[in-house]
Scaffold this active site. Structure first.
Site, short mmCIF file in Angstrom:
data_model
loop_
_atom_site.label_atom_id
_atom_site.label_comp_id
_atom_site.label_asym_id
_atom_site.label_seq_id
_atom_site.Cartn_x
_atom_site.Cartn_y
_atom_site.Cartn_z
N GLU A 125 -18.67 8.42 21.93
CA GLU A 125 -17.45 8.52 22.72
C GLU A 125 -16.25 8.74 21.81
OE1 GLU A 125 -16.72 3.70 23.15
OE2 GLU A 125 -18.09 4.70 24.53
N LYS A 184 -12.82 8.08 19.82
CA LYS A 184 -12.12 6.96 19.19
C LYS A 184 -10.63 7.16 19.44
CE LYS A 184 -11.53 4.30 14.95
NZ LYS A 184 -10.08 4.20 15.11
N ASP A 207 -6.66 6.77 19.58
CA ASP A 207 -5.67 6.35 18.59
C ASP A 207 -4.57 5.58 19.31
OD1 ASP A 207 -4.42 6.03 16.19
OD2 ASP A 207 -3.57 8.03 16.10
N TYR A 237 -7.88 2.51 28.59
CA TYR A 237 -9.26 2.99 28.68
C TYR A 237 -10.18 1.89 28.17
CZ TYR A 237 -7.80 7.80 29.62
OH TYR A 237 -7.27 8.92 30.18
N LYS A 293 -14.78 9.11 11.43
CA LYS A 293 -13.38 9.55 11.44
C LYS A 293 -13.28 11.04 11.13
CE LYS A 293 -10.41 6.79 11.60
NZ LYS A 293 -9.93 5.80 10.65
N CYS A 329 5.30 -5.71 -18.90
CA CYS A 329 5.52 -5.76 -17.45
C CYS A 329 6.94 -5.28 -17.14
CB CYS A 329 5.34 -7.18 -16.93
SG CYS A 329 5.80 -7.38 -15.19
N CYS A 354 8.98 -8.64 -15.61
CA CYS A 354 9.27 -9.87 -16.35
C CYS A 354 9.18 -9.72 -17.86
CB CYS A 354 8.34 -10.99 -15.88
SG CYS A 354 6.62 -10.78 -16.39
N CYS A 358 -0.20 -7.65 -15.32
CA CYS A 358 0.78 -8.49 -16.01
C CYS A 358 0.18 -9.87 -16.21
CB CYS A 358 2.06 -8.57 -15.16
SG CYS A 358 3.18 -9.89 -15.65
N CYS A 384 6.29 -14.39 -13.36
CA CYS A 384 6.77 -13.04 -13.03
C CYS A 384 7.38 -13.03 -11.63
CB CYS A 384 5.61 -12.06 -13.09
SG CYS A 384 6.07 -10.36 -12.70
#
Length: 708
Positions: free
Chosen positions: A145, A147, A149, A255, A351, A448, A451, A466, A472
């Site tokens: 069936e 799919k 959205d 549906y 999909k 990083c 930080c 990091c 951080c």
């Protein structure tokens, strides 16, 4: 006209209007003009105006919307709303069909010659043997069936009347949207016919047709209001309006594609039909629209042909779909196949290829996530793809950038599918400029970027991290946002903007600091009035007694999602027991492997993480055990399988009691199964248990186990 005659006229009008609603919104086959329909509605409204005591909740006039709600109350689903596993390639579908066939053959429900076990009812051809004359198609029977959205919802009917509607939420708990759902004319307020069960939960999708979406946007523009981006966003936004009268003005449709709890008047679980297709027809008989494009298919080859045909016709459909769904047709087979984590083994979503566009890569920024992961993010020239304007897209990690040979200045392909984060697929090499720059993470970020702590990349990992931990600020912000999220401590009102202000201002460094915030202090922050501050403090206070699993998930331990957190919490029963557990202890938790066990152990081996837990306890946070500690659980570590109908316990009640006693419930029998609990009309699972020598109990035996 006498009162009796007037009441008969009222009932006749309601019946006629609902019939027109069904033809228009469900069958897509209107039989009267809009003007005629409006006259009928006006007549009904006039009678109900003069006789307000005759108005009932299921009258067509009651779809205009109730008073606005202050919030959406939580709703616990009687049966979990599961999501589906995704497939993108033909090979995925071939593998899915092979797994399904193998499990059904192993279970004994199918035999190599194609005969179907008939111990559980009439025969259904799941894997038919060749017949005489024309050769039938071979393979497991599926229902394929569309799919849709849209937005998944669950509708609960009791005694044939709509009593509650809820969003999917996290699968276990959603939001109460009953007042909004009642405004949808494609949703029956009262089930058609006289054969409705005492309880019926109908699962389905709320969406907006493309033509309706276009008209809605025309109205938005005429009112000088912002148009909606796409039908899915319009449907989701319309359904989550606090004012149902707004929802009533939006052209939403429902549906049905499945069901949840179904019970008779005695509270026994029902299976009214034997196949998925028959169940959908059964739901249609109650007045629901079901997928008009559904089709029977046998084996992977027919599934792939269906996928290709729907893909070719996709653009001409009246609504958006993002793929197709395949479900094993026979419900006995679905029970045998069972579930994995959050998805059924008997179904899969195939999909369609994600939508793609090209644009220019302007630069690559580096973001620091809550676990310290440094993620390169593409800064793009804005491009409209998949229904939204995309300005940033993930590049995953440095290895992926080099593998795809993506360079700053390239024209790149950007892909987006549904709600998935946009990603850069790769460069268009023939359009590469001479000055395109390769990306070097260490050159851009020797430390990083937030930080200044050292960064590291462990052997065997693709992610650079990091090492600053809670020091951080970026990790602090992400950790706090994660901890406040709905699946964790669910602190409503603590958004990312406020967290950023609290951390940047030095007011909050750890999770425990949140519990020292007061109304007066919070009200001084931008967009935080007195009422908002009061509500936030109340939400923080309400989170002081969370389930242990939610607090464990809130700590943000790597590899520990909400499902794993729940399993660990149920096994150990207390935070102290989890903190003191060795890796070997953790490996005793079902579905916890070496990676997860090591991650939990490393987390609690860090002194500062134990300090966070201690600070939370000092702030009055007292986690509540999800169930009794493992030592008090008579079924701890045991897996049981339920089959057939028991004299007094429903399937759901038996499952709840087994889980509370520390056990697990599986949908299939294996050598690892501790007991099979068999009731009346037990089928292939009982036969499998006898074949494997698995002990079989009746309801009395189960109750004896539960009592210890």
């Amino acid at each position: 006209m006498t009162d009796d005659a007037l009441r008969q006229r009222l009932l006749a009008l309601r019946t006629e209007i609902e019939a027109h609603n069904h033809r228009y919104y469900v069958l897509d086959d209107p039989s009267v003009s809009d003007a005629h329909y409006d006259r009928l509605m006006a007549d009904l409204q006039a009678i109900e105006h003069d006789h307000p005591d005759w108005v009932t909740p299921d009258s067509p006039t009651q779809r205009v919307g109730a008073a606005p709600a202050g919030h959406f109350a939580p709703v616990r689903h009687a049966v979990r709303m599961l999501s589906l596993g995704n497939a993108f390639e033909d090979q995925d579908i071939l593998a899915f069909d092979e797994r399904v066939t193998g499990i059904l053959l192993e279970s004994g429900l199918l035999t190599p010659t194609g005969q179907v076990d008939q111990a559980d009812g009439p025969q259904h051809e799941l894997f038919p043997a060749p017949g005489a004359g024309k050769q039938p198609a071979h393979g497991v029977a599926y229902v394929a069936e569309y799919k849709f959205d849209g937005l998944a919802v669950s509708l609960r009917y009791e005694q044939g009347r709509l009593t509650q509607a809820a969003t999917r939420g996290d699968g276990s708990e959603g939001e109460d949207i009953t007042a909004n759902i009642r405004t949808l004319r494609s949703v029956p307020l009262r089930l058609h016919g006289d054969a409705a069960p005492a309880v019926l939960e109908v699962r389905g999708e709320v969406l907006m047709a493309r033509a309706d979406f276009a008209r809605l946007n025309e109205q938005q523009l005429a009112r000088r209001e912002k148009p909606f981006v796409n039908p899915r966003n319009a449907a989701a936004g319309s359904l989550r309006q606090l004012d149902p009268q707004v929802t009533a003005q939006r052209p939403l449709r429902f549906y049905a594609y499945g069901w949840g709890q179904i019970q008779d008047a005695a509270g026994h679980d029902l299976r009214p039909r034997a196949t998925q297709a028959a169940m959908l027809d059964w739901l249609a008989g109650f007045g629901f629209a079901v997928s008009p494009g559904r089709q029977h298919c046998r084996g992977a080859a027919e599934l792939l042909r269906f996928y290709a045909a729907v893909g070719a016709a996709r653009a001409s459909l009246p609504y958006d779909i993002d793929g197709v769904v395949y479900k094993v047709d026979d419900l006995r087979a679905q029970e045998v196949l069972g579930f994995v984590a959050r998805a059924p083994r008997f179904a899969i979503a195939h999909k369609f290829p994600a939508q793609e566009e090209t644009t220019r890569l302007l630069g690559i920024d580096v973001q620091v996530g809550r676990t310290g992961a440094l993620t390169p993010v593409a800064r793009l020239q804005p491009v409209f793809v998949g229904g939204v304007t995309v300005t940033n897209a993930t590049l995953h990690n440095e290895d992926e950038i080099h593998r795809k040979d993506v360079r700053i200045g390239d024209t790149v392909i950007v892909r987006r599918a549904g709600d998935v984060i946009p990603e850069v697929v790769g460069p268009v090499l023939e359009l590469r400029p001479a000055d395109a720059l390769p990306f070097d993470l260490l050159a851009v970020c020797p430390v990083c970027p937030v930080c200044g702590s050292a960064i590291e990349r462990l052997e065997g990992e693709a992610i650079t991290r990091c090492t600053g931990g809670l020091f951080c600020p970026a990790q602090r912000k992400q950790t706090l946002w994660h901890a406040a999220s709905r699946k964790a401590l669910d602190i409503d009102g603590l958004g990312d903007k406020l967290i950023e202000q609290l951390v940047d201002g030095g007011r909050v460094s750890t999770l425990a600091d949140l519990y020292g915030l007061g109304e007066l202090e919070l009200s001084t922050y931008p967009r935080m009035g007195q009422k908002s501050a009061q509500n936030l403090v109340q939400a923080i206070d309400q989170s002081r007694r969370p389930p242990l699993s939610r607090l464990l998930y809130a700590l943000g331990i790597r590899h520990v999602g909400d499902t794993t957190a729940r399993d660990v919490a149920r096994h150990f029963g207390s935070m102290q027991a989890i903190m003191d557990a060795s890796e070997d202890d953790l490996l005793q938790v079902p579905d916890v492997g070496p990676v997860v066990a090591a991650s939990i152990r490393r987390f609690f081996a860090e002194a500062h993480n134990r300090e966070v837990v201690a600070a939370l306890q000092a702030a009055g946070v007292e986690p509540q055990a999800d169930v009794a500690p493992a030592g008090a659980k008579p079924l701890a570590g045991k897996t049981l399988v339920l089959t057939g109908t028991m004299p007094t316990l429903t399937r759901d009640e038996a499952t709840r009691r087994i889980l509370a006693a520390g056990g697990k419930v599986s949908g299939s029998v294996s050598r690892k199964t501790a007991w099979v609990v068999a009731g009346d009309e037990a089928g292939s699972k009982l036969a499998k248990a006898e074949e494997l020598g698995v002990p079989v109990l009746d309801e009395a035996g189960l109750l004896a186990l539960l009592s210890g």
